[in-house]
Design a protein around this motif. Structure first.
Motif, PDB file in Angstrom:
ATOM      1  N   GLU A  99       0.930  10.754  -1.573  1.00 14.30           N
ATOM      2  CA  GLU A  99       0.231  10.224  -0.385  1.00 14.30           C
ATOM      3  C   GLU A  99      -0.899  11.509   0.067  1.00 14.30           C
ATOM      4  O   GLU A  99      -1.464  11.412   1.026  1.00 14.30           O
ATOM      5  CB  GLU A  99       0.993  10.162   1.239  1.00 14.30           C
ATOM      6  CG  GLU A  99       2.068   8.939   0.983  1.00 14.30           C
ATOM      7  CD  GLU A  99       1.170   7.542   1.163  1.00 14.30           C
ATOM      8  OE1 GLU A  99       0.008   7.450   1.313  1.00 14.30           O
ATOM      9  OE2 GLU A  99       1.830   6.527   1.110  1.00 14.30           O
ATOM     10  N   GLN A 130       6.180   4.178   1.076  1.00  9.82           N
ATOM     11  CA  GLN A 130       5.219   3.122   0.203  1.00  9.82           C
ATOM     12  C   GLN A 130       5.892   2.483  -0.810  1.00  9.82           C
ATOM     13  O   GLN A 130       5.649   1.269  -0.834  1.00  9.82           O
ATOM     14  CB  GLN A 130       3.951   4.234  -0.421  1.00  9.82           C
ATOM     15  CG  GLN A 130       2.997   3.313  -0.852  1.00  9.82           C
ATOM     16  CD  GLN A 130       2.434   2.146  -0.078  1.00  9.82           C
ATOM     17  OE1 GLN A 130       2.081   2.665   1.284  1.00  9.82           O
ATOM     18  NE2 GLN A 130       2.214   1.122  -0.493  1.00  9.82           N
ATOM     19  N   LYS A 186       8.692  -0.062   0.279  1.00  8.87           N
ATOM     20  CA  LYS A 186       8.383  -1.268   0.952  1.00  8.87           C
ATOM     21  C   LYS A 186       7.760  -2.016   0.131  1.00  8.87           C
ATOM     22  O   LYS A 186       7.979  -3.401  -0.033  1.00  8.87           O
ATOM     23  CB  LYS A 186       7.352  -0.685   2.174  1.00  8.87           C
ATOM     24  CG  LYS A 186       6.012  -0.411   1.900  1.00  8.87           C
ATOM     25  CD  LYS A 186       5.395  -0.433   3.354  1.00  8.87           C
ATOM     26  CE  LYS A 186       3.839   0.387   2.938  1.00  8.87           C
ATOM     27  NZ  LYS A 186       3.093   0.157   4.275  1.00  8.87           N
ATOM     28  N   ARG A 212       5.183  15.571   5.154  1.00 14.64           N
ATOM     29  CA  ARG A 212       3.975  16.063   4.311  1.00 14.64           C
ATOM     30  C   ARG A 212       3.765  17.721   4.915  1.00 14.64           C
ATOM     31  O   ARG A 212       3.577  18.006   5.707  1.00 14.64           O
ATOM     32  CB  ARG A 212       2.793  15.433   4.745  1.00 14.64           C
ATOM     33  CG  ARG A 212       3.070  13.701   4.492  1.00 14.64           C
ATOM     34  CD  ARG A 212       1.820  13.089   4.866  1.00 14.64           C
ATOM     35  NE  ARG A 212       2.168  11.722   4.559  1.00 14.64           N
ATOM     36  CZ  ARG A 212       1.225  10.709   4.754  1.00 14.64           C
ATOM     37  NH1 ARG A 212       0.122  10.746   4.915  1.00 14.64           N
ATOM     38  NH2 ARG A 212       1.920   9.425   4.737  1.00 14.64           N
ATOM     39  N   GLN A 259       5.378   6.764  11.875  1.00 15.91           N
ATOM     40  CA  GLN A 259       4.519   5.745  11.514  1.00 15.91           C
ATOM     41  C   GLN A 259       5.241   4.522  11.722  1.00 15.91           C
ATOM     42  O   GLN A 259       6.298   4.360  11.333  1.00 15.91           O
ATOM     43  CB  GLN A 259       3.481   5.914  10.478  1.00 15.91           C
ATOM     44  CG  GLN A 259       4.328   6.001   9.126  1.00 15.91           C
ATOM     45  CD  GLN A 259       3.313   6.216   7.885  1.00 15.91           C
ATOM     46  OE1 GLN A 259       2.229   6.675   8.049  1.00 15.91           O
ATOM     47  NE2 GLN A 259       3.622   5.810   6.739  1.00 15.91           N
ATOM     48  N   HIS A 291      -7.299   6.329  -1.105  1.00 15.72           N
ATOM     49  CA  HIS A 291      -6.326   5.875  -0.139  1.00 15.72           C
ATOM     50  C   HIS A 291      -4.933   6.431  -1.110  1.00 15.72           C
ATOM     51  O   HIS A 291      -4.507   7.580  -0.866  1.00 15.72           O
ATOM     52  CB  HIS A 291      -6.502   4.434   0.149  1.00 15.72           C
ATOM     53  CG  HIS A 291      -5.012   4.035   1.151  1.00 15.72           C
ATOM     54  ND1 HIS A 291      -4.430   2.884   0.848  1.00 15.72           N
ATOM     55  CD2 HIS A 291      -4.606   4.620   2.101  1.00 15.72           C
ATOM     56  CE1 HIS A 291      -3.326   2.920   1.818  1.00 15.72           C
ATOM     57  NE2 HIS A 291      -3.454   3.988   2.590  1.00 15.72           N
ATOM     58  N   SER A 315      -3.590  -0.905   2.804  1.00 16.53           N
ATOM     59  CA  SER A 315      -4.203  -1.780   1.855  1.00 16.53           C
ATOM     60  C   SER A 315      -3.558  -3.133   1.215  1.00 16.53           C
ATOM     61  O   SER A 315      -2.464  -3.207   1.500  1.00 16.53           O
ATOM     62  CB  SER A 315      -4.631  -0.894   0.538  1.00 16.53           C
ATOM     63  OG  SER A 315      -3.466  -0.384   0.082  1.00 16.53           O
ATOM     64  N   GLY A 331      -0.138  -4.032   3.141  1.00 13.27           N
ATOM     65  CA  GLY A 331       0.309  -3.674   4.358  1.00 13.27           C
ATOM     66  C   GLY A 331      -0.538  -2.630   5.020  1.00 13.27           C
ATOM     67  O   GLY A 331      -1.567  -2.326   4.650  1.00 13.27           O
ATOM     68  N   ILE A 332       0.121  -1.820   5.882  1.00 13.00           N
ATOM     69  CA  ILE A 332      -0.729  -0.850   6.562  1.00 13.00           C
ATOM     70  C   ILE A 332       0.481   0.084   7.490  1.00 13.00           C
ATOM     71  O   ILE A 332       1.741  -0.103   7.425  1.00 13.00           O
ATOM     72  CB  ILE A 332      -1.340  -1.629   7.725  1.00 13.00           C
ATOM     73  CG1 ILE A 332      -2.258  -0.570   8.461  1.00 13.00           C
ATOM     74  CG2 ILE A 332      -0.645  -2.356   8.697  1.00 13.00           C
ATOM     75  CD1 ILE A 332      -3.199  -1.074   9.435  1.00 13.00           C
ATOM     76  N   ALA A 333       0.042   1.359   7.749  1.00 13.91           N
ATOM     77  CA  ALA A 333       0.887   2.282   8.444  1.00 13.91           C
ATOM     78  C   ALA A 333       0.332   2.713   9.658  1.00 13.91           C
ATOM     79  O   ALA A 333      -0.232   4.205   9.268  1.00 13.91           O
ATOM     80  CB  ALA A 333       1.452   3.066   7.589  1.00 13.91           C
TER      81      ALA A 333
END
Ligand code: ASP
Length: 464
Positions: free
Chosen positions: A166, A190, A193, A212, A227, A328, A367, A409-411
């Motif tokens: 990420e 990521q 999922k 992170r 998130q 991204h 995305s 998806g999205i976070a």
């Protein structure tokens, strides 16, 4: 006698009750002492005659007394229980509080933060923080209920895992059972999922903790953050944006009724438009940025799929000598119209990425994903992956050979959203136990040294 909550005294006029809580503030008038008793439901005024010892603020007391109506003139409109008070017959001091390191009756912003965090359990008694943490729980509950209603399944994914790219450094955890090997704490769920989409769940979400190791800023917590992670199968980008827009609009209405969303539907700007018009890919679109109640949400789409690689992008997981880094992450799908450009002019390729912006902050990103192993390999190649690096993600490519649904998806970040909703100057104000910039944690003294025995068991030697 059973305990009564301070708020319920309103319904108990004329009765004798037992209250349990903290002494909020004491006012002595000769032989009569007035104090506010605080519990999870709020405050109520207690009147006590001839106390034996003097009451120390923040001590825990059990109060037995009669609930009486205050004369109209003496009602306190600032308290929910302001129409009544307790005429105490007994005040039992259960535990005494020493003098506090700082006052609790201010908003606390001007107190040295290191001291606030050292005594965070006291700082959290401050009404401002108490309200934020309670509202945070309401917001998360709203999201859980909403998504569950929409047929999403809440699924936990591992914390001890392997690097997930990420764009930040990983936190590593040494393995005791497999000498010389390390887990990485997830930068996000990521890959898991996406694999849940292969597994057929179709709609997944999780209130996920992400780790992170990057330098903190006022809008970026050190080390870990929360998130709302979600993923859906058989959807278009528009479906994802509409879901979040509807959910957040309903959430604001219920949890933050004083706020107004300035534009609905939320404006959608291409990355190029945003940068050209506002000089930023997270523009502040508030009509009046003096207004603390205005929320200007916007979507930014059509990001370039790649950026020119910089030295730091090495941590994006890109190859060391690559010219391109994913803007991204490497699982983002190229825009279908731009696939021919992957070979000819990759910097011109748009990605199916979407960022959610609120009052000038990025509060979420996601995305539509690549589901064609050929294209995924192509992206790996363009970001300069060696065969070794590509192997790290072989499980994704393998999974995609077993009937992968198109997915995306999205976070959205929870901490940053709350920071903006509460107009707080930094993220730490909306987190119960945040770490500070140096990486030091609240209350407990971490990171700290390991004992020689622990190191030995983990097969680690420290170099001086
Ligand atoms: N994993 C991404 C992130 O943490 C979000 C996503 O693509 O869904 O930013």
């Amino acid at each position: 006698m059973e305990r009564t909550l301070t708020l319920d005294t309103l319904k108990a006029v004329g009765k004798t009750v037992l209250l349990k809580g903290w002494v909020n503030s004491v006012r002595s008038h000769g032989k009569i002492v007035f104090f506010d008793l605080r519990d999870r439901s709020g405050l109520v005024q207690v009147v006590f005659q001839n106390p034996k010892d003097n009451l120390k603020p923040e001590s825990v007391v059990y109060v037995t007394g009669k609930v009486v109506k205050r004369p109209e003139k003496l009602a306190n409109p600032k308290l929910k229980t302001g129409k009544v008070e307790i005429q105490a017959s007994k005040v039992e001091v259960v535990t005494i509080s020493r003098e506090l390191p700082f006052p609790l009756d201010t908003d606390g912003h001007d107190i040295d933060e290191a001291v606030r965090l050292k005594y965070r359990y006291l700082d959290l008694r401050r009404p401002r923080l108490n309200r934020i943490i309670r509202t945070r729980a309401k917001l998360v509950k709203f999201i859980r209920d909403y998504l569950t209603q929409e047929e999403f399944v809440e699924i936990e994914t591992p914390m001890l895992t392997k690097t997930t790219p990420e764009g930040a450094r990983d936190f590593l955890v040494p393995s005791r059972l497999q000498p010389g090997k390390f887990y990485a704490l997830p930068q996000s769920p990521q890959q898991y999922k996406q694999l849940l989409m292969v597994a057929g769940f179709e709609r997944y979400f999780q209130i996920a903790r992400c780790f992170r190791d990057e330098d903190p800023r006022h809008d970026r917590a050190y080390g870990e953050f929360t998130q709302l992670d979600l993923e859906m199968s058989f959807v278009t980008q528009n479906d994802i944006l509409e879901l979040i827009e509807a959910m957040y609009t309903a959430m604001v209405k219920e949890v933050f009724p004083d706020k107004t969303i300035s534009q609905s539907p939320w404006p959608r700007l291409s990355h190029e438009q945003a940068v050209k018009k506002y000089g930023s890919d997270k523009p502040d679109l508030r009509k009046d940025n003096q207004d603390p109640h205005e929320l200007a949400f916007a979507w930014i789409v059509d990001f370039p799929l790649f950026n020119q690689q910089t030295q730091e992008d090495f941590f994006h997981g890109a190859g060391k000598n690559a010219k391109l880094a994913p803007s991204h992450h490497m699982f983002t799908s190229p825009h279908p119209d731009d696939i021919p450009l992957l070979d000819k002019n990759p910097l011109k390729v748009r990605g199916l990425q979407h960022d959610l912006v609120l009052n000038g902050y990025e509060v979420g990103g996601g995305s539509i994903r690549i589901h064609d192993p050929k294209i995924q390999r192509k992206v790996f190649e363009l970001i300069g992956f060696t065969k070794e690096q590509e192997k790290q993600f072989e499980h994704m490519l393998t999974a995609f050979t077993y009937g992968v649904p198109p997915h995306g998806g999205i976070a959205p970040g929870i901490d940053r959203l709350l920071m903006v909703l509460f107009n707080e100057p930094n993220l730490r104000e909306v987190i119960a136990y945040p770490a500070v910039a140096s990486g030091q944690t609240a209350v407990v003294d971490a990171p700290s040294q390991a004992t020689p025995e622990q190191l030995k068991e983990l097969h680690l030697k420290l170099v001086k």
